[in-house]
Every structure is written in structure tokens, then in C-alpha cells.
Write a protein that holds these residues in place. Sequence first.
Motif, mmCIF file in Angstrom:
data_model
loop_
_atom_site.group_PDB
_atom_site.id
_atom_site.type_symbol
_atom_site.label_atom_id
_atom_site.label_comp_id
_atom_site.label_asym_id
_atom_site.label_seq_id
_atom_site.Cartn_x
_atom_site.Cartn_y
_atom_site.Cartn_z
ATOM 1 N N ALA A 207 0.808 -1.220 0.000
ATOM 2 C CA ALA A 207 0.000 0.000 0.000
ATOM 3 C C ALA A 207 0.844 1.274 0.000
ATOM 4 N N ASP A 208 2.111 1.166 0.387
ATOM 5 C CA ASP A 208 2.972 2.356 0.392
ATOM 6 C C ASP A 208 3.065 2.997 -0.996
ATOM 7 N N PHE A 209 2.967 2.172 -2.033
ATOM 8 C CA PHE A 209 3.136 2.693 -3.395
ATOM 9 C C PHE A 209 2.004 3.619 -3.834
ATOM 10 N N ILE A 210 0.813 3.441 -3.242
ATOM 11 C CA ILE A 210 -0.278 4.348 -3.610
ATOM 12 C C ILE A 210 -0.639 5.327 -2.509
ATOM 13 N N MET A 211 -0.334 4.994 -1.271
ATOM 14 C CA MET A 211 -0.778 5.850 -0.173
ATOM 15 C C MET A 211 0.360 6.344 0.699
ATOM 16 N N GLY A 212 1.559 5.923 0.449
ATOM 17 C CA GLY A 212 2.666 6.280 1.329
ATOM 18 C C GLY A 212 2.923 7.781 1.311
#
Length: 412
Positions: A388-393
Motif C-alpha cells: 500500500a505504500d506505493f499508492i498511499m505512502g
Amino acid sequence: MAVSKFPGFLWASLLLLIQPYPALESSRLGSDSAIVVNPPPLGICASAVTKYGYRCQELDVTTEDGYILSVQRIPAGRHGGGGGGHGRIRQPVLLQHGVVVDGMTWLLNSPEESLALILADKGFDVWIANTRGTSYSRRHVSLDPDKPEFWNWTWDEIAARDLPAVIAYIFQQTGQKIHYVGHSLGTLIALASFSEGKQIDKMKSAALLSPIAYLSHMTTALGVVAAKVFAGEITIVFGLAEFNPKGEEVSRFLKDLCADPTVDCYDLMSALTGKNCCLNASTVDAFLRSEPQSTSTKNLVHLAQPVRDGVLAKYDYGNPAFNVEHYGVPMPPIYNLSNIPKDFPLFMSYGGQDALSDPKDVVNLLDDLKLHDEGKLSVQYVKEYAHADFIMGVTAKDVVYDKVISFFQRNQ
Ligand SMILES: *[C@@H]1O[C@H](CO)[C@@H](O)[C@H](O)[C@H]1NC(C)=O
Ligand SMILES: *[C@@H]1O[C@H](CO)[C@@H](O)[C@H](O)[C@H]1NC(C)=O
Ligand SMILES: *[C@@H]1O[C@H](CO)[C@@H](O)[C@H](O)[C@H]1NC(C)=O
């Protein structure tokens, strides 16, 4: 930060694994004549884009098989800025979300942190796709979303119908080839299409975040889900119909899942997506308000098939006779990723903590691309990132998006 006991969250993680979003309450209107169910009143533009001073258009694209997809276009930067004046043409970029989520995933952080708005401010013409079955794309020219027939598809159809329809529409509207950003399932459908030589003629380049192709090394919680899929339990419980993460059956299913000693449901987000380093708690809340969303049970079954088989192929109907009926051959045709044109510009970014897009599986994917032209494949490994870091990080702009933008600028 990613710890939560909220059941919707559980589902959110599951969904990220396979990768789309949540259904809003209003998505089950069940009106009698309603083949077309009205999307929730506030569209993505109104709820997450125009409030920051960006223009945003809500558009509909109909697929060859009749699904009506919601698409958003952000044609310029904040307050009309972001370049593009002086006769410079803004290049189109298509953002393709993952499973059990929708296009909202690109818009959960502040404008300075969200990829869609960063791209608009950098001078790109931004298009956001929402695949069939998600809240705003729960519509069809003749099928009723409350009936199983509406849910008779897998990512084969997302790749073969949704993606071409949206790409053709953008191409026709802008007259330009398109840059692509996919996350999770959004990478798989692009890789599958490209491997068949499709869409490439309308694309400039593709950036794939948390790329998914082989899922053999996914860690435990997903393994448990996959086992239930293999045991046929998922289809027995849900039929080949809608899989609504916010519905009753799924809640019961998750309770069973959480009874499994190997699954830590107090931190299922981590169990399913890996230990995300950099999520803002308020973003996670926003995520849970709009996600996870429905997908088809058949899609989940298809996603589980490569876990078992280690091969990326079209949906396996489960016996040779049925496969012959659908494909003319006893085994489902494979997607051979080595066939992706070797001069097509690709950027991949993957995370060391990602439990879905496990680094070992990404290495297998990269092996398929080992003969790709030198200079046409850029790979970034982010040791501390999970799915999820790739879209929300909150650090994704500095760590990943700046690299995506310079990749696009190199491949205009
Ligand atoms: C689903 O679609 C397949 C063709 O892809 C068809 O053979 C099958 O009968 C359909 N099933 C339902 C329940 O509509
Ligand atoms: C987290 O979100 C809150 C609310 O949107 C915001 O005020 C804060 O600056 C964010 N933190 C980071 C590190 O982005
Ligand atoms: C995929 O294609 C490559 C070359 O195009 C070929 O060498 C390889 O055997 C194929 N893989 C499979 C599993 O068919």
C-alpha cells in the motif's frame, strides 16, 4: 499505524491483495427496472478532486461486452496550472487501480502526495480508470448488477475488454499515445495485454508499481485464502457471483479466516499486504470509507490459480472439456510475458516488505523480461515499502513518483 480491528479493513487488505475497492451503501439500490444502478451521488471528481481547485470531468466508457465504466479526467494542474501553455501538448496518463479498490486509491492523500494530482501539476493530462463492478462502474447496458450474470468475468475480461475500451477512448479524445501507471492488479492486466501484443500501439510507456504476475511466494494470510479457493470453499459460499467485501457472507467468511492461527486479524493489513512503512492513519481511514469494493468471485478464483499452478494463464474452467469449449484447447492459454515487445519502455518499482507482490515473484517476472532491450526497462527496489505504500505512502512522491515522472519525460 496500519493496525485496525475494523472488519472492513480486513477486507480492504484482502482486496489489496487481489486488488480493487469497497462498495458504498448506495451501490445496492435494487430498483426493479434498474439495469443501470446509479453510482453513489458524489462522484470521484466532486469528492476528491475539484475541492482542491482542479478541473475534473466524469466520463462514461462502454465496453464491447456492455459494461459502463466510470472514468475521470483531470486535464490540467491546480487552478489551471501545470504547464501545457505555449502550444505545449499535455501528454495523457492513465492510472489503473488494483483489485477490490477503485480510482479513489490515487486520491487519498493531500494533493502534494497523491500521484494523480502530482501528475496534473507536472503538466500531464490525467485519466483515472474504474474497472467493472466497482462503485461507479456497477452498470451495464442490459445486465443487472444484483444478478449473478453481471459478475461472470475475471481479470481476463478486465484486460481484454475494460482496458482496451478506456485506452481507445483516451486515444480518440487526445489523438496521442498514452503513458500508463498500474498498481497491483493494474499491472497484471497491462502485462497480460502487452504479452499478446495488444494496446502497445496506443501506448508510450508503462510504469508498474507493486507488479503482480506470479503469486507463488505470497505470505501466509493470502495462502490461507488461496487454500479456501482451491478447496472450492469460496465458490460454494459465494457462488460465481458478486464478492462484496462489505456484505454479510464476506464478514462470516472473514471470521472463519481469522480463526486460523496463522492469520493475525488484528493486523490483517500487514498480514495481507506486508508491513507498510509510511501510511498516514488519516489516509487509512479515508481508504476505508471508500474501499474495499466488490469484485467477482470468479475473479478471486482466477487470481488464486497462478498461486497453485505457478503459471500465468487465462481462467481455468477446471476440466479439459470446459476449457476446450471456451478456448478450443484442454489447458487455458498462457500469457507469455517474454513476448512483451522488447523495445517497449517499462518502469517497475517493487517493495522489500510487500507480501502480495513478493520480491521473489517479482524476480521471476523480471526473469521473463531478461531479454528486454537495454535502457527500455528500469527497475526500482524500495527496501522498506510494502504493497500500500506505493499508492498511499506519505513518502511515495519523493521515493517513487518523481522517478515515474522522469521516466515518462524520457519517453515522450
Ligand atoms: C459465463 O460466461 C461463460 C462464457 O464466458 C458462459 O459459458 C457461461 O454460461 C456464463 N455463465 C453464467 C452463469 O452466465
Ligand atoms: C496526515 O494526514 C493529516 C490529515 O490529512 C495531515 O494533516 C498530515 O499532514 C498528514 N501527515 C503527513 C506526514 O503527510
Ligand atoms: C515464452 O516465449 C519464449 C520466447 O518467445 C519461449 O522461449 C518460451 O518457451 C515461452 N514460454 C512458455 C512457457 O511457453
